[in-house]
Design an enzyme around this catalytic site. Structure first.
Site, PDB file in Angstrom:
ATOM      1  N   ASP A 140     -40.492   6.812   1.101  1.00  0.00           N
ATOM      2  CA  ASP A 140     -39.424   6.405   0.186  1.00  0.00           C
ATOM      3  C   ASP A 140     -39.894   5.265  -0.696  1.00  0.00           C
ATOM      4  O   ASP A 140     -40.879   4.572  -0.390  1.00  0.00           O
ATOM      5  CB  ASP A 140     -38.176   5.998   0.970  1.00  0.00           C
ATOM      6  CG  ASP A 140     -37.547   7.181   1.703  1.00  0.00           C
ATOM      7  OD1 ASP A 140     -37.802   8.330   1.283  1.00  0.00           O
ATOM      8  OD2 ASP A 140     -36.822   6.941   2.691  1.00  0.00           O
ATOM      9  N   TYR A 150     -45.474   3.777  12.418  1.00  0.00           N
ATOM     10  CA  TYR A 150     -44.575   2.967  11.599  1.00  0.00           C
ATOM     11  C   TYR A 150     -44.345   1.618  12.248  1.00  0.00           C
ATOM     12  O   TYR A 150     -44.500   1.448  13.474  1.00  0.00           O
ATOM     13  CB  TYR A 150     -43.214   3.663  11.447  1.00  0.00           C
ATOM     14  CG  TYR A 150     -43.248   5.019  10.788  1.00  0.00           C
ATOM     15  CD1 TYR A 150     -43.047   5.144   9.422  1.00  0.00           C
ATOM     16  CD2 TYR A 150     -43.453   6.173  11.536  1.00  0.00           C
ATOM     17  CE1 TYR A 150     -43.066   6.393   8.802  1.00  0.00           C
ATOM     18  CE2 TYR A 150     -43.477   7.415  10.944  1.00  0.00           C
ATOM     19  CZ  TYR A 150     -43.289   7.527   9.570  1.00  0.00           C
ATOM     20  OH  TYR A 150     -43.306   8.757   8.975  1.00  0.00           O
ATOM     21  N   TYR A 157     -37.602  11.819  10.389  1.00  0.00           N
ATOM     22  CA  TYR A 157     -36.821  10.871   9.594  1.00  0.00           C
ATOM     23  C   TYR A 157     -36.632   9.603  10.428  1.00  0.00           C
ATOM     24  O   TYR A 157     -35.804   9.554  11.347  1.00  0.00           O
ATOM     25  CB  TYR A 157     -35.460  11.462   9.217  1.00  0.00           C
ATOM     26  CG  TYR A 157     -35.551  12.605   8.226  1.00  0.00           C
ATOM     27  CD1 TYR A 157     -35.803  12.374   6.881  1.00  0.00           C
ATOM     28  CD2 TYR A 157     -35.364  13.923   8.638  1.00  0.00           C
ATOM     29  CE1 TYR A 157     -35.878  13.431   5.969  1.00  0.00           C
ATOM     30  CE2 TYR A 157     -35.438  14.973   7.738  1.00  0.00           C
ATOM     31  CZ  TYR A 157     -35.693  14.718   6.401  1.00  0.00           C
ATOM     32  OH  TYR A 157     -35.761  15.758   5.509  1.00  0.00           O
TER      33      TYR A 157
END
Length: 623
Positions: free
Chosen positions: A438, A508, A581
């Protein structure tokens, strides 16, 4: 690699002595003279009377070669041997376009006559002149050439004319002794003859050899009556609908034209009304059947077209019968049609064609016009691969425009393209990446693999120039994006990136807030979870552009890092399957992701910041 950067690059490096050139030209002319004099005069005169150029005469009789590509020399030699002025000689004047002097087979292609982009008539004396034009274009566009492939496209009608003339020769002269040599020789097409003529001088001018190459020289000849139409590949949906409507009208007009031609052909031969009406139904059924089989249009469009065609055809038939009834005429009966020779010189009983060729129109197509010539120099795309790091939370991966307003201050695609595209001097480029993040997510660690597909590059960059470009991007003032391991890759690099994209793991680091204090038991609970299966429905934030599906993903491991001075904020490190996600896994997305971090901890959880710290793929890890 030979570079076409200056005037000298398109000329021969070492010119032979003038006397050597003169001797070679005299020898070629002598050989050509022997070939021309060996051809039976009768067949030559027959072909010339059918407006066949001398080059095609030699080609049709199996005598064509690379040394026969000088139009002026061949014309002069034919004039000297067979006498008289040949109708194939087209003067370059204002009246030239109105004459029928072009070859009825090649339409002037082997005479090196063509119409340019300005629709002006151009005539070259020989193949070398056309090769010079191509070499100059390559120099102007700045191409670097190490080899080339020559491609030629010609109108289909030329092949039909070629077959018709060959059949004429066979039918009339098949019993002659000399014709057996023609049968044994290779049938050379107009396209191949042009390639033979141009290849050798083009190799000399470019200083390289022809063969299978990524650099392509394409000569496209199109009929001057039907010039090629360019289609804008970025048409809007409204323009696309207009195109479909135009196609419907085109099909309907084809039907109407066919019916009109049938009417004009049958009426002089006294066709009866009922056969005409039957023909109307036949044409109507034929076009509708084609539409249904090809599934080109929706049922509503087909019904609309069906009613239009049927009503028109029946209306014409009714008008015809009303004419005879109102005028008190008797419906005439059809008379027997006389047999005639078709344009392709074929007869059903195989009778002698030569006796029926008094009318030259049976082998010629009326007025012949020069073809339009388009020269295109194009190189197949090259791929430059590497890894990028996105250091800003206000940079999108690709250019993002909503309602004519840019989202973010820049994009990874634009930053990389602005550096690499000028280096390759390409027309444009396409950006491909192994996944995406994103706009508010940073890409850190080893970076994300990407490919830049450079369209029609004039130059293939060296590894040194790529390192310089890498240094320039990494030391720019904006500090938005960095790149590493830039290199030119082949198709295998593309395959490797796509295969790894589906199998990769991603790591992440997320800044998370929870609605209660974090305790030591929470750390143990989270770290003990291994290969956790998560069921995710399409997130609410992307439902407007993604299909509503359920996806099973795996969270391989998680770890919590405490932040000093805070009991509700912490860093969550996790490794997941590609396509997970992360934001929705943290807050649960209104229960659409199960389980979520919030459901595991039994409290509300929100993600404040997210970074991609590693993309575990083997491609582009080193230079």
């Amino acid at each position: 690699m030979a570079a076409i950067d200056d005037e000298s690059s398109i000329s021969v490096t070492k010119n032979p002595p003038e006397n050597a050139i003169s001797t070679a030209a005299d020898e070629e002319l002598r050989l050509l003279d022997d070939v021309v004099r060996s051809i039976p005069p009768l067949v030559v005169k027959d072909l010339l009377s059918l407006e066949v150029c001398p080059q095609c005469v030699l080609r049709l009789l199996g005598k064509y070669g690379p040394s026969y590509c000088n139009s002026s020399s061949i014309f002069s030699l034919f004039s000297a041997v067979f006498g008289g002025q040949l109708s194939c000689d087209v003067p370059l004047s204002e009246e030239s376009e109105k004459t029928d002097g072009y070859c009825s087979v090649c339409f002037g292609i082997l005479q090196f006559i063509y119409a340019d982009e300005k629709q002006s008539l151009v005539k070259k004396d020989c193949a070398n002149d056309l090769a010079v034009l191509i070499a100059e274009l390559a120099r102007e566009e700045g191409h670097k050439v190490d080899d080339f492939t020559l491609e030629v496209s010609i109108p289909p009608i030329i092949a039909e004319n070629d077959n018709a003339k060959r059949l004429f020769i066979k039918e009339k002269y098949g019993s002659e002794v000399w014709f057996q040599d023609v049968l044994q020789s290779e049938a050379l097409s107009v396209k191949d003859a042009l390639k033979i003529s141009i290849t050798e001088p083009l190799e000399t001018l470019l200083g390289v050899k022809s063969g299978t190459s990524s650099f392509r020289v394409r000569l496209t000849y199109t009929s001057s009556d039907y010039p090629t139409k360019t289609v804008n590949e970025r048409e809007s949906k409204q323009a696309y609908k207009k195109q479909r409507t135009g196609m419907l009208h085109f099909i309907a007009s084809c039907f109407c034209s066919s019916l009109k031609n049938s009417l004009e052909r049958w009426l002089p031969m006294w066709i009866d009304y009922w056969q005409f009406r039957t023909s109307c139904v036949f044409y109507y059924q034929l076009y509708i059947t084609v539409l249904v089989i090809l599934d080109l249009f929706s049922r509503r469009e087909i019904v609309s077209l069906e009613s239009r065609i049927f009503a028109w055809s029946m209306g014409v038939a009714d008008l015809l019968v009303n004419y005879f009834v109102d005028k008190s005429h008797t419906l005439p009966l059809r008379k027997k049609k006389k047999k005639c020779i078709s344009n392709d010189i074929r007869t059903s009983n195989g009778s002698d064609i030569g006796a029926n060729l008094k009318d030259e129109n049976s082998l010629t197509n009326g007025k012949v016009s020069a073809c339009f010539l388009t020269i295109q120099l194009h190189r197949t795309p090259i791929y430059i691969g590497g890894r990028y790091l996105k250091l800003s939370r206000n940079v999108s991966q690709t250019r993002w425009i909503i309602d004519d307003e840019r989202m973010g201050e820049a994009s990874v695609e634009e930053i990389l393209a602005s550096g690499v595209l000028p280096l390759c001097r390409g027309d444009n480029c396409k950006f491909h990446a192994a996944g995406r993040e994103d706009i508010d997510v940073r890409m850190l660690g080893s970076g994300r693999p990407f490919l830049l597909e450079i369209q029609n590059p004039k130059v293939e960059p060296s590894q040194t120039s790529l390192r310089e470009m890498e240094f320039k991007i990494n030391n720019s003032e904006s500090k938005l994006v960095k790149v590493k391991n830039l290199k030119v890759v082949n198709d295998q690099g593309w395959t490797l990136m796509r295969e790894g994209e589906a199998e990769k793991q991603k790591q992440y680091a997320a800044l998370v807030w929870i609605s209660r204090e974090l305790v030591d038991k929470d750390l143990e609970t989270i770290s003990s979870l291994k290969d956790l299966q998560v069921l995710q429905r399409t997130p609410v934030r992307v439902l407007h552009r993604r299909s509503p599906l359920e996806r099973e993903k795996i969270i391989h491991w998680m770890d919590i890092e405490k932040i000093s001075g805070s009991s509700q904020y912490f860093l969550l490190h996790l490794c997941t399957q590609a396509g997970t996600y992360i934001k929705e896994f943290v807050h649960g997305d209104l229960g659409r992701t199960q389980p979520s971090l919030g459901s595991i901890l039994g409290c509300r959880a929100e993600i404040l910041q997210l970074d991609v710290t590693d993309v575990k793929m083997d491609c582009f890890l080193t230079e």
